[in-house]
Scaffold this motif. Structure first.
Motif, PDB file in Angstrom:
ATOM      1  N   ALA A   1     -49.951 -76.666 -37.655  1.00 36.76           N
ATOM      2  CA  ALA A   1     -50.916 -76.446 -38.564  1.00 36.76           C
ATOM      3  C   ALA A   1     -51.589 -77.074 -39.079  1.00 36.76           C
ATOM      4  O   ALA A   1     -53.136 -77.195 -39.419  1.00 36.76           O
ATOM      5  CB  ALA A   1     -50.551 -75.243 -39.059  1.00 36.76           C
ATOM      6  N   GLU A   2     -51.005 -78.639 -39.182  1.00 36.88           N
ATOM      7  CA  GLU A   2     -51.943 -79.548 -39.722  1.00 36.88           C
ATOM      8  C   GLU A   2     -52.364 -80.347 -38.736  1.00 36.88           C
ATOM      9  O   GLU A   2     -53.162 -81.120 -39.730  1.00 36.88           O
ATOM     10  CB  GLU A   2     -50.604 -79.934 -40.884  1.00 36.88           C
ATOM     11  N   LEU A   3     -51.720 -80.479 -37.507  1.00 43.13           N
ATOM     12  CA  LEU A   3     -52.400 -81.297 -37.005  1.00 43.13           C
ATOM     13  C   LEU A   3     -53.219 -81.393 -36.344  1.00 43.13           C
ATOM     14  O   LEU A   3     -54.835 -82.029 -35.992  1.00 43.13           O
ATOM     15  CB  LEU A   3     -51.500 -81.326 -35.895  1.00 43.13           C
ATOM     16  N   LEU A   4     -53.865 -79.358 -36.496  1.00 39.69           N
ATOM     17  CA  LEU A   4     -55.075 -78.870 -35.413  1.00 39.69           C
ATOM     18  C   LEU A   4     -56.459 -79.525 -36.371  1.00 39.69           C
ATOM     19  O   LEU A   4     -55.995 -79.481 -38.152  1.00 39.69           O
ATOM     20  CB  LEU A   4     -55.080 -77.702 -35.413  1.00 39.69           C
ATOM     21  N   GLN A   5     -57.324 -79.181 -35.735  1.00 36.27           N
ATOM     22  CA  GLN A   5     -58.681 -79.768 -36.492  1.00 36.27           C
ATOM     23  C   GLN A   5     -59.023 -78.491 -36.722  1.00 36.27           C
ATOM     24  O   GLN A   5     -58.381 -77.159 -36.455  1.00 36.27           O
ATOM     25  CB  GLN A   5     -59.970 -79.553 -35.844  1.00 36.27           C
ATOM     26  N   PRO A   6     -60.043 -77.581 -37.904  1.00 35.75           N
ATOM     27  CA  PRO A   6     -60.299 -76.627 -38.264  1.00 35.75           C
ATOM     28  C   PRO A   6     -61.015 -75.585 -37.034  1.00 35.75           C
ATOM     29  O   PRO A   6     -61.256 -76.418 -36.212  1.00 35.75           O
ATOM     30  CB  PRO A   6     -61.491 -77.188 -39.211  1.00 35.75           C
TER      31      PRO A   6
END
Length: 334
Positions: free
Chosen positions: A260-265
């Protein structure tokens, strides 16, 4: 759930549940189980107490409805109950867990937990080190890529249709690529791909596949998702996939939090994994740590990580296994 199975909260049952939780050790156990499922011996190791004492505490928590069990082969693991209802008992239970999670952690407990998870990871790495050369044969015992690869390709094609019409192809991440069967497709759709694996032996097999297909836009990285976050790669990836990997991960829930932190919006996580099953031979023959997952668990972990559930597909195989294809999206505002 309350013993009388009513939607309204029974005060007597609530008093019993509060008494069960009202012990510092049992509260620490509940806090730990928020991170995932643990066996009795693992809990004894973490909290440095005898098995008889730990079994007593777990029995008290189970009778109060504060923990549940799941069987993994010949072992019983304890976990928090899955909360999906909105009745008063579920609301109280959810609020209690939120309060416990907000409490500060014990450093010694945290260190002991990391040791247990490291032992799980070591056992898994050992298996892949021994079976790197026959990994495909081992995997084919459950589900070969040929059986579900077309479904993955269709999902990826639909997800990237919009991206193909724009100037930004984006970055993709595959967690645990195995021998790299899915990487040629990812490399075609994305400008740059990270192939992430904790096993140097399996990563070598991945590199062989890349070389055989003359693929140059894939970086092979030794490590896990925590390693990527430590490398300050948060909000980099447009797409991430864990393909038949989650059942090998020491703490599956953490994958959702870290991805979730590694993904872009508006980025997407695709989980392809086995549905819950009882074929215990998979643990010894295929190195599985977990016998699949209930779809509701994946939904709960993703929701807790701030991801939004997307489409789901299920594919039944002739050998009794069922594969779930689950999409989860990072919100635009995050």
């Amino acid at each position: 759930m309350p013993a009388n199975n009513e939607s309204s909260l029974n005060i007597v049952y609530l008093a019993q549940a509060s008494k069960a939780a009202g012990d510092s050790l049992r509260m620490n156990i509940l806090k730990l189980l928020g991170r995932g499922a643990f066996g009795v011996l693992e809990l004894c190791q973490i909290f440095d107490i005898k098995q008889s004492s730990m079994s007593h505490h777990l029995k008290v928590l189970a009778q109060a409805g504060l923990v549940s069990t799941q069987r993994e082969g010949n072992s019983i693991f304890y976990r928090r109950p899955l909360i999906t209802a909105t009745d008063s008992w579920s609301q109280w239970l959810r609020a209690t867990f939120i309060a416990i999670d907000a409490a500060s952690s014990d450093e010694e407990v945290d260190m002991a937990v990391e040791q247990v998870l490291a032992e799980r990871a070591e056992a898994c790495a050992e298996f892949f080190s021994r079976h790197a050369n026959d990994f495909k044969d081992q995997q084919d015992l459950i589900a070969s890529f040929d059986q579900y690869g077309d479904a993955l390709a269709t999902i990826l094609d639909s997800l990237t249709a919009r991206a193909r019409n724009s100037e930004q192809a984006g970055y993709a991440l595959e967690i645990g690529p195995g021998e790299g069967a899915f990487l040629p497709l990812l490399a075609r759709y994305f400008s740059q791909v990270t192939a992430l694996d904790v096993s140097p032996d399996m990563l070598a097999r991945t590199e062989t596949t890349l070389a055989a297909n003359a693929i140059t836009n894939v970086d092979c990285v030794l490590g896990d998702t925590a390693h990527l976050l430590a490398s300050k790669l948060a909000a980099k990836y447009q797409f991430a996939v864990a393909n038949m990997v989650l059942h090998h991960v020491p703490a599956p829930k953490t994958i959702f939090n870290e991805v979730a932190e590694l993904l872009q919006p508006e980025g997407t996580l695709l989980i392809t994994d086995l549905c819950r099953h009882d074929q215990a031979w998979a643990k010894d023959s295929c190195g599985d740590l977990w016998l699949g997952f209930d779809p509701a668990d994946l939904t709960a972990w993703a929701t807790e990580a701030g991801l939004i559930e997307g489409q789901s597909q299920f594919l039944g195989l002739r050998n009794g296994f069922q594969i779930q294809f689950r999409l989860f999206h990072r919100s635009p505002e995050r």
